[in-house]
Design a protein around this motif. Structure first.
Motif, PDB file in Angstrom:
ATOM      1  N   MET A 192       0.858  -1.183   0.000  1.00 35.75           N
ATOM      2  CA  MET A 192       0.000   0.000   0.000  1.00 35.75           C
ATOM      3  C   MET A 192       0.890   1.227   0.000  1.00 35.75           C
ATOM      4  O   MET A 192       1.519   1.553   1.008  1.00 35.75           O
ATOM      5  CB  MET A 192      -0.930  -0.004   1.220  1.00 35.75           C
ATOM      6  N   SER A 193       0.975   1.887  -1.150  1.00 40.14           N
ATOM      7  CA  SER A 193       1.865   3.039  -1.287  1.00 40.14           C
ATOM      8  C   SER A 193       1.487   4.128  -0.287  1.00 40.14           C
ATOM      9  O   SER A 193       0.308   4.462  -0.126  1.00 40.14           O
ATOM     10  CB  SER A 193       1.817   3.582  -2.711  1.00 40.14           C
ATOM     11  N   GLN A 194       2.503   4.689   0.354  1.00 37.66           N
ATOM     12  CA  GLN A 194       2.290   5.718   1.364  1.00 37.66           C
ATOM     13  C   GLN A 194       2.645   7.120   0.864  1.00 37.66           C
ATOM     14  O   GLN A 194       2.284   8.104   1.490  1.00 37.66           O
ATOM     15  CB  GLN A 194       3.113   5.390   2.612  1.00 37.66           C
ATOM     16  N   TYR A 195       3.398   7.221  -0.235  1.00 37.13           N
ATOM     17  CA  TYR A 195       3.776   8.513  -0.810  1.00 37.13           C
ATOM     18  C   TYR A 195       4.398   9.422   0.247  1.00 37.13           C
ATOM     19  O   TYR A 195       4.122  10.612   0.313  1.00 37.13           O
ATOM     20  CB  TYR A 195       2.553   9.192  -1.443  1.00 37.13           C
ATOM     21  N   SER A 196       5.243   8.828   1.082  1.00 39.41           N
ATOM     22  CA  SER A 196       5.782   9.549   2.230  1.00 39.41           C
ATOM     23  C   SER A 196       7.296   9.414   2.361  1.00 39.41           C
ATOM     24  O   SER A 196       7.865   9.694   3.413  1.00 39.41           O
ATOM     25  CB  SER A 196       5.125   9.025   3.522  1.00 39.41           C
ATOM     26  N   ALA A 197       7.959   8.977   1.282  1.00 37.06           N
ATOM     27  CA  ALA A 197       9.416   8.873   1.301  1.00 37.06           C
ATOM     28  C   ALA A 197      10.036  10.253   1.137  1.00 37.06           C
ATOM     29  O   ALA A 197       9.384  11.211   0.707  1.00 37.06           O
ATOM     30  CB  ALA A 197       9.884   7.947   0.174  1.00 37.06           C
ATOM     31  N   ALA A 198      11.318  10.338   1.483  1.00 40.97           N
ATOM     32  CA  ALA A 198      12.059  11.547   1.167  1.00 40.97           C
ATOM     33  C   ALA A 198      12.130  11.690  -0.350  1.00 40.97           C
ATOM     34  O   ALA A 198      11.899  10.738  -1.098  1.00 40.97           O
ATOM     35  CB  ALA A 198      13.460  11.463   1.769  1.00 40.97           C
ATOM     36  N   SER A 199      12.458  12.872  -0.819  1.00 41.40           N
ATOM     37  CA  SER A 199      12.442  13.133  -2.260  1.00 41.40           C
ATOM     38  C   SER A 199      13.451  12.296  -3.024  1.00 41.40           C
ATOM     39  O   SER A 199      13.375  12.183  -4.252  1.00 41.40           O
ATOM     40  CB  SER A 199      12.696  14.618  -2.533  1.00 41.40           C
ATOM     41  N   ASP A 200      14.410  11.688  -2.318  1.00 40.18           N
ATOM     42  CA  ASP A 200      15.387  10.818  -2.968  1.00 40.18           C
ATOM     43  C   ASP A 200      15.038   9.343  -2.789  1.00 40.18           C
ATOM     44  O   ASP A 200      15.889   8.467  -2.910  1.00 40.18           O
ATOM     45  CB  ASP A 200      16.799  11.094  -2.442  1.00 40.18           C
ATOM     46  N   GLY A 201      13.769   9.037  -2.493  1.00 32.88           N
ATOM     47  CA  GLY A 201      13.298   7.659  -2.430  1.00 32.88           C
ATOM     48  C   GLY A 201      13.687   6.895  -1.182  1.00 32.88           C
ATOM     49  O   GLY A 201      13.602   5.663  -1.154  1.00 32.88           O
ATOM     50  N   ILE A 202      14.088   7.605  -0.136  1.00 31.22           N
ATOM     51  CA  ILE A 202      14.559   6.964   1.095  1.00 31.22           C
ATOM     52  C   ILE A 202      13.432   6.881   2.114  1.00 31.22           C
ATOM     53  O   ILE A 202      12.641   7.819   2.275  1.00 31.22           O
ATOM     54  CB  ILE A 202      15.768   7.734   1.669  1.00 31.22           C
ATOM     55  N   ALA A 203      13.370   5.747   2.818  1.00 30.71           N
ATOM     56  CA  ALA A 203      12.361   5.547   3.857  1.00 30.71           C
ATOM     57  C   ALA A 203      12.499   6.594   4.957  1.00 30.71           C
ATOM     58  O   ALA A 203      13.604   7.035   5.286  1.00 30.71           O
ATOM     59  CB  ALA A 203      12.488   4.145   4.435  1.00 30.71           C
ATOM     60  N   THR A 204      11.381   6.967   5.549  1.00 26.91           N
ATOM     61  CA  THR A 204      11.321   7.989   6.591  1.00 26.91           C
ATOM     62  C   THR A 204      10.727   7.384   7.867  1.00 26.91           C
ATOM     63  O   THR A 204      10.293   6.226   7.876  1.00 26.91           O
ATOM     64  CB  THR A 204      10.431   9.152   6.128  1.00 26.91           C
ATOM     65  N   PRO A 205      10.679   8.165   8.963  1.00 24.83           N
ATOM     66  CA  PRO A 205      10.036   7.653  10.180  1.00 24.83           C
ATOM     67  C   PRO A 205       8.599   7.183   9.950  1.00 24.83           C
ATOM     68  O   PRO A 205       8.114   6.303  10.669  1.00 24.83           O
ATOM     69  CB  PRO A 205      10.101   8.843  11.137  1.00 24.83           C
ATOM     70  N   TRP A 206       7.905   7.769   8.962  1.00 26.42           N
ATOM     71  CA  TRP A 206       6.545   7.286   8.684  1.00 26.42           C
ATOM     72  C   TRP A 206       6.562   5.801   8.333  1.00 26.42           C
ATOM     73  O   TRP A 206       5.731   5.038   8.805  1.00 26.42           O
ATOM     74  CB  TRP A 206       5.907   8.076   7.542  1.00 26.42           C
ATOM     75  N   HIS A 207       7.507   5.399   7.504  1.00 32.38           N
ATOM     76  CA  HIS A 207       7.593   3.988   7.120  1.00 32.38           C
ATOM     77  C   HIS A 207       7.954   3.110   8.311  1.00 32.38           C
ATOM     78  O   HIS A 207       7.478   1.972   8.412  1.00 32.38           O
ATOM     79  CB  HIS A 207       8.617   3.807   5.998  1.00 32.38           C
ATOM     80  N   ALA A 208       8.769   3.636   9.208  1.00 33.32           N
ATOM     81  CA  ALA A 208       9.138   2.852  10.393  1.00 33.32           C
ATOM     82  C   ALA A 208       7.912   2.510  11.221  1.00 33.32           C
ATOM     83  O   ALA A 208       7.723   1.365  11.651  1.00 33.32           O
ATOM     84  CB  ALA A 208      10.158   3.613  11.230  1.00 33.32           C
ATOM     85  N   GLN A 209       7.036   3.504  11.449  1.00 32.68           N
ATOM     86  CA  GLN A 209       5.855   3.226  12.267  1.00 32.68           C
ATOM     87  C   GLN A 209       4.822   2.424  11.483  1.00 32.68           C
ATOM     88  O   GLN A 209       4.159   1.550  12.039  1.00 32.68           O
ATOM     89  CB  GLN A 209       5.248   4.521  12.822  1.00 32.68           C
ATOM     90  N   HIS A 210       4.706   2.702  10.176  1.00 29.36           N
ATOM     91  CA  HIS A 210       3.708   2.013   9.353  1.00 29.36           C
ATOM     92  C   HIS A 210       4.040   0.526   9.218  1.00 29.36           C
ATOM     93  O   HIS A 210       3.221  -0.345   9.560  1.00 29.36           O
ATOM     94  CB  HIS A 210       3.652   2.678   7.974  1.00 29.36           C
ATOM     95  N   ILE A 211       5.248   0.232   8.741  1.00 31.11           N
ATOM     96  CA  ILE A 211       5.634  -1.162   8.546  1.00 31.11           C
ATOM     97  C   ILE A 211       5.828  -1.855   9.886  1.00 31.11           C
ATOM     98  O   ILE A 211       5.464  -3.026  10.063  1.00 31.11           O
ATOM     99  CB  ILE A 211       6.900  -1.252   7.683  1.00 31.11           C
ATOM    100  N   GLY A 212       6.371  -1.119  10.864  1.00 32.60           N
ATOM    101  CA  GLY A 212       6.545  -1.697  12.193  1.00 32.60           C
ATOM    102  C   GLY A 212       5.229  -2.110  12.818  1.00 32.60           C
ATOM    103  O   GLY A 212       5.121  -3.177  13.438  1.00 32.60           O
ATOM    104  N   GLY A 213       4.201  -1.289  12.634  1.00 35.20           N
ATOM    105  CA  GLY A 213       2.885  -1.639  13.167  1.00 35.20           C
ATOM    106  C   GLY A 213       2.300  -2.855  12.478  1.00 35.20           C
ATOM    107  O   GLY A 213       1.711  -3.732  13.120  1.00 35.20           O
ATOM    108  N   LEU A 214       2.477  -2.941  11.166  1.00 33.07           N
ATOM    109  CA  LEU A 214       1.973  -4.101  10.432  1.00 33.07           C
ATOM    110  C   LEU A 214       2.703  -5.375  10.846  1.00 33.07           C
ATOM    111  O   LEU A 214       2.122  -6.460  10.846  1.00 33.07           O
ATOM    112  CB  LEU A 214       2.129  -3.872   8.928  1.00 33.07           C
ATOM    113  N   ALA A 215       3.968  -5.230  11.217  1.00 34.48           N
ATOM    114  CA  ALA A 215       4.776  -6.392  11.591  1.00 34.48           C
ATOM    115  C   ALA A 215       4.356  -7.003  12.920  1.00 34.48           C
ATOM    116  O   ALA A 215       4.692  -8.158  13.195  1.00 34.48           O
ATOM    117  CB  ALA A 215       6.251  -6.009  11.636  1.00 34.48           C
ATOM    118  N   ILE A 216       3.631  -6.249  13.749  1.00 39.12           N
ATOM    119  CA  ILE A 216       3.132  -6.804  15.017  1.00 39.12           C
ATOM    120  C   ILE A 216       1.620  -7.021  14.982  1.00 39.12           C
ATOM    121  O   ILE A 216       0.991  -7.254  16.006  1.00 39.12           O
ATOM    122  CB  ILE A 216       3.505  -5.922  16.223  1.00 39.12           C
ATOM    123  N   SER A 217       1.046  -6.975  13.784  1.00 34.53           N
ATOM    124  CA  SER A 217      -0.406  -7.113  13.645  1.00 34.53           C
ATOM    125  C   SER A 217      -0.878  -8.550  13.800  1.00 34.53           C
ATOM    126  O   SER A 217      -2.050  -8.792  14.049  1.00 34.53           O
ATOM    127  CB  SER A 217      -0.850  -6.601  12.267  1.00 34.53           C
TER     128      SER A 217
END
Length: 371
Positions: free
Chosen positions: A24-49
């Motif tokens: 599910m695209s989040q459109y929340s990466a840095a402008s150079d395509g790098i993961a941000t804290p948003w991805h950490a909480q998003h994917i991290g939350g899914l990983a404990i679901s």
């Protein structure tokens, strides 16, 4: 035991249950395509679901293959290092298998995120870039006209998929999913509506499959057999004259023969004015069911507004798919697998730090106990 919570071996991995979190695209990466804290909480939350498998959003394999300027990428080592750190942190608290989807957006690249100007194509002044496609046919009127890919361009993109897979492996992902669905480049080649070529890559179903299968084979050859490899593709387009189910089954046969470990069947979103009936629960399940019937030995994932535990259970019991992908339901309720387990009378997969609350605190469970 319910089918939904029965373990399943998929290629080299054994999953604890049949619940998949789709990309599910989040459109929340840095402008150079790098993961941000948003991805950490998003994917991290899914990983404990409690889900059996988590597929991270589409990662662009080349800079021009991003959907938006704020999509994740794996075309350079800095992006891979950011992904590696994200995964390493998550694995301190979750053993859930996590993979990434690899994608090239084709004519749907260089756009706004969906919440800005309805995801419209970006001009150069707005930060957009030239796009490529099987044919010089824009996705929508007023959108950028893509350049028709030549052989050199196709080779560049194939190399991009292979290099991105190598970076994903170095980053420590558990698996990779090839994106050939939802109106992006490989789907654009497959569809007779977006592929209007007159050469060996257009016309007949076999010709339209030629480039997607070149990508699929290159990725299969590059990715270790000891790690899971899957593919997402459209079972149909909900558009007259578009990709049909018979052709989708033919494509699925080719992918299965190449050795893909699972077939993730989606649909639609290649023709802008032909909207899938996304208000109907399970609206894409018939596509997966047809693929499963044609290829009973394949592991098939279905998706498409599956949001109730009993609905998912029935799909599996009826043999229409082997795994169910819960997307919007997971965004609405990140504990969907836990609550589904309770609804089906199974032991809920709570993270250990949450044991102090436990299933007895959930109202549905209390009601069942009272009966």
């Amino acid at each position: 035991m319910s089918t939904l919570f029965t373990p399943l071996t998929v290629g080299p991995l054994t999953l604890t249950n049949r619940i998949v979190v789709p990309p599910m695209s989040q459109y929340s990466a840095a402008s150079d395509g790098i993961a941000t804290p948003w991805h950490a909480q998003h994917i991290g939350g899914l990983a404990i679901s409690g889900a059996g498998l988590v597929i991270c959003e589409a990662n662009g394999v080349t800079p021009d293959g991003r959907i938006t300027p704020h999509c994740l990428g794996l075309w350079n080592d800095e992006q891979a290092q950011a992904l590696k750190k994200l995964l390493a942190d998550i694995r301190t608290y979750s053993a859930t298998p996590i993979g990434v989807q690899l994608n090239h957006a084709g004519r749907k690249a260089g756009t706004n995120p969906p919440w800005r100007n309805q995801g419209a194509s970006l001009s150069d002044e707005e930060g957009g870039w030239p796009t490529v496609a099987p044919s010089a046919v824009p996705y929508k009127p007023g959108w950028r006209v893509p350049e028709e890919l030549d052989e050199a361009g196709m080779t560049r993109i194939i190399d991009g998929f292979v290099a991105a897979a190598s970076r994903a492996r170095e980053a420590g992902v558990d698996f990779v999913e090839l994106h050939a669905a939802n109106g992006y480049l490989l789907n654009q080649f497959l569809s007779p509506l977006s592929n209007q070529r007159q050469d060996e890559y257009g016309g007949s179903p076999e010709n339209r499959m030629r480039f997607p299968l070149r990508v699929a084979k290159a990725l299969r050859d590059a990715w270790p057999k000891t790690q899971l490899l899957g593919v997402r593709f459209n079972g149909g387009e909900f558009a007259q004259g578009g990709l049909g189910l018979e052709e989708a089954v033919q494509f699925a046969r080719e992918l299965h023969a190449l050795g893909y470990d699972y077939l993730h069947v989606s649909g639609g979103y290649n023709i802008y004015n032909q909207t899938p009936p996304a208000d109907k629960p399970g609206y894409m399940v018939p596509f997966a069911a047809a693929i499963k019937e044609a290829l009973p030995d394949a592991v098939v994932i279905t998706v498409g507004l599956i949001y109730e535990a009993q609905q998912a259970e029935e799909i599996l019991q009826e043999g229409r798919a082997d795994l169910v992908a819960i997307g919007r339901g997971m965004l609405d309720d990140p504990n969907w697998p836990i609550h589904a387990a309770i609804a089906l009378g199974e032991t809920p997969p709570w993270p250990k730090p949450y044991d102090r609350f436990g299933p007895l605190g959930w109202p549905t469970h209390q009601t069942q106990e009272a009966k």
